[in-house]
Scaffold this motif. Structure first.
Motif, mmCIF file in Angstrom:
data_model
loop_
_atom_site.group_PDB
_atom_site.id
_atom_site.type_symbol
_atom_site.label_atom_id
_atom_site.label_comp_id
_atom_site.label_asym_id
_atom_site.label_seq_id
_atom_site.Cartn_x
_atom_site.Cartn_y
_atom_site.Cartn_z
ATOM 1 N N GLY A 9 -3.392 -14.685 -0.214
ATOM 2 C CA GLY A 9 -2.834 -15.109 1.062
ATOM 3 C C GLY A 9 -1.751 -16.179 0.913
ATOM 4 O O GLY A 9 -1.741 -16.959 -0.038
ATOM 5 N N HIS A 10 -0.806 -16.158 1.880
ATOM 6 C CA HIS A 10 0.252 -17.178 1.971
ATOM 7 C C HIS A 10 1.190 -17.129 0.750
ATOM 8 O O HIS A 10 1.241 -16.132 0.069
ATOM 9 C CB HIS A 10 -0.370 -18.563 2.204
ATOM 10 C CG HIS A 10 -1.370 -18.523 3.326
ATOM 11 N ND1 HIS A 10 -1.009 -18.558 4.655
ATOM 12 C CD2 HIS A 10 -2.721 -18.344 3.314
ATOM 13 C CE1 HIS A 10 -2.097 -18.445 5.410
ATOM 14 N NE2 HIS A 10 -3.144 -18.311 4.629
ATOM 15 N N GLY A 11 1.930 -18.218 0.481
ATOM 16 C CA GLY A 11 2.866 -18.232 -0.637
ATOM 17 C C GLY A 11 4.250 -18.690 -0.217
ATOM 18 O O GLY A 11 4.644 -18.547 0.937
ATOM 19 N N GLN A 23 -3.778 -26.734 -2.026
ATOM 20 C CA GLN A 23 -2.995 -25.863 -1.155
ATOM 21 C C GLN A 23 -3.577 -24.458 -1.261
ATOM 22 O O GLN A 23 -3.753 -23.925 -2.360
ATOM 23 C CB GLN A 23 -1.524 -25.838 -1.595
ATOM 24 C CG GLN A 23 -0.801 -27.138 -1.342
ATOM 25 C CD GLN A 23 0.715 -26.969 -1.356
ATOM 26 O OE1 GLN A 23 1.224 -25.895 -1.622
ATOM 27 N NE2 GLN A 23 1.420 -28.043 -1.054
ATOM 28 N N GLU A 24 -3.821 -23.861 -0.096
ATOM 29 C CA GLU A 24 -4.437 -22.535 -0.073
ATOM 30 C C GLU A 24 -3.652 -21.522 -0.910
ATOM 31 O O GLU A 24 -4.231 -20.721 -1.644
ATOM 32 C CB GLU A 24 -4.551 -22.053 1.379
ATOM 33 C CG GLU A 24 -5.247 -20.711 1.505
ATOM 34 C CD GLU A 24 -5.330 -20.224 2.950
ATOM 35 O OE1 GLU A 24 -4.856 -20.946 3.852
ATOM 36 O OE2 GLU A 24 -5.873 -19.123 3.168
ATOM 37 N N LYS A 25 -2.317 -21.542 -0.814
ATOM 38 C CA LYS A 25 -1.501 -20.524 -1.495
ATOM 39 C C LYS A 25 -1.706 -20.528 -3.003
ATOM 40 O O LYS A 25 -1.621 -19.481 -3.638
ATOM 41 C CB LYS A 25 -0.016 -20.701 -1.158
ATOM 42 C CG LYS A 25 0.607 -21.985 -1.707
ATOM 43 C CD LYS A 25 2.123 -22.013 -1.462
ATOM 44 C CE LYS A 25 2.758 -23.239 -2.092
ATOM 45 N NZ LYS A 25 4.229 -23.231 -1.941
ATOM 46 N N LEU A 77 -7.302 -12.426 0.083
ATOM 47 C CA LEU A 77 -7.960 -13.655 -0.369
ATOM 48 C C LEU A 77 -7.430 -14.861 0.392
ATOM 49 O O LEU A 77 -6.217 -15.109 0.403
ATOM 50 C CB LEU A 77 -7.705 -13.840 -1.871
ATOM 51 C CG LEU A 77 -8.168 -12.666 -2.747
ATOM 52 C CD1 LEU A 77 -7.573 -12.790 -4.142
ATOM 53 C CD2 LEU A 77 -9.691 -12.614 -2.806
ATOM 54 N N HIS A 78 -8.341 -15.592 0.996
ATOM 55 C CA HIS A 78 -7.967 -16.781 1.777
ATOM 56 C C HIS A 78 -8.996 -17.886 1.600
ATOM 57 O O HIS A 78 -10.092 -17.654 1.091
ATOM 58 C CB HIS A 78 -7.862 -16.427 3.265
ATOM 59 C CG HIS A 78 -6.644 -15.625 3.599
ATOM 60 N ND1 HIS A 78 -5.504 -16.170 4.127
ATOM 61 C CD2 HIS A 78 -6.393 -14.300 3.423
ATOM 62 C CE1 HIS A 78 -4.599 -15.221 4.295
ATOM 63 N NE2 HIS A 78 -5.102 -14.069 3.868
ATOM 64 N N HIS A 79 -8.604 -19.094 2.049
ATOM 65 C CA HIS A 79 -9.531 -20.220 2.126
ATOM 66 C C HIS A 79 -9.407 -20.804 3.515
ATOM 67 O O HIS A 79 -8.322 -20.879 4.078
ATOM 68 C CB HIS A 79 -9.214 -21.259 1.052
ATOM 69 C CG HIS A 79 -9.241 -20.681 -0.327
ATOM 70 N ND1 HIS A 79 -10.409 -20.514 -1.036
ATOM 71 C CD2 HIS A 79 -8.255 -20.166 -1.088
ATOM 72 C CE1 HIS A 79 -10.129 -19.937 -2.192
ATOM 73 N NE2 HIS A 79 -8.834 -19.713 -2.251
ATOM 74 N N ASN A 80 -10.524 -21.227 4.036
ATOM 75 C CA ASN A 80 -10.604 -21.666 5.417
ATOM 76 C C ASN A 80 -10.222 -23.138 5.575
ATOM 77 O O ASN A 80 -10.133 -23.881 4.589
ATOM 78 C CB ASN A 80 -12.056 -21.483 5.892
ATOM 79 C CG ASN A 80 -12.140 -20.736 7.196
ATOM 80 O OD1 ASN A 80 -11.256 -20.875 8.037
ATOM 81 N ND2 ASN A 80 -13.201 -19.976 7.372
HETATM 82 ZN ZN LIG Z 1 -5.201 -18.144 4.855
#
Ligand SMILES: [Zn+2]
Length: 180
Positions: A9-11, A23-25, A77-80
């Motif tokens: 996820g993200h980027g 950072q989630e990305k 794939l992500h993090h909350n």
């Molecule tokens: Zn996310």
């Protein structure tokens, strides 16, 4: 060989959630690369990532990337963040009694088996109208792997042993869900 698409996820210009120095990305990419490596080491599969570097990729572009070659499974794939703790998984609304739901049952259980060893909370198997779940033509799941803004969760996400264990659980869940 069956194609599996992993979607970190993200980027790029979109860092996703941030907190506790994380950072989630960056986390989603680290885990995506590890899961790819594990899947390809253990099964005869062609694993592709929607991004392999820190770059921005649009949501429809991610779905198209999986749709074009007819991927068998899409794992986002992500993090909350937002003041909670623990793990939850998402599928598209109304698909819980289909193959999508069957695979969610297996994936969710496999990942929680690992996470419960750390006393982490099971927030449940959920449904949401997320673009990557809606626009993918194959069964898809979105994982929210802990909360970046929880100190306890973030400390685990900073631990390489934990990240390897989590990646193993995700890869093993995919293997079981697809009967590889
Ligand atoms: Zn996310």
């Amino acid at each position: 060989m069956p194609i599996i698409v992993l979607d970190p996820g993200h980027g790029g210009t979109d860092p996703g959630a941030m907190g506790n120095g994380l950072q989630e990305k960056n986390l989603t990419l680290t885990i995506g690369l590890k899961v790819k490596q594990l899947l390809e080491a253990n099964y005869s599969v062609d694993v592709r990532l929607t991004r392999e570097t820190d770059r921005y990729v649009g949501l429809s572009e991610r779905a198209d990337f999986a749709n074009a070659p007819g991927a068998l499974y899409f794992v986002s794939l992500h993090h909350n963040a937002g003041g909670g703790t623990g793990f939850e998984s998402y599928i598209y609304p109304g698909t819980s009694s289909s193959e999508t739901g069957r695979r969610q049952d297996i994936m969710h259980k496999e990942i929680m088996n690992f996470l419960s060893g750390y006393g982490l909370r099971d927030r449940g198997q959920k449904e949401a109208n997320f673009a990557v779940l809606r626009e993918t033509a194959m069964p898809a799941i979105l994982l929210e792997n802990l909360f970046i803004d929880s100190v306890n969760d973030a400390n685990l996400l900073k631990d390489p042993t934990f990240i390897t264990g989590l990646s193993n659980a995700i890869a093993s869940g995919v293997g079981k869900a697809l009967n590889l």
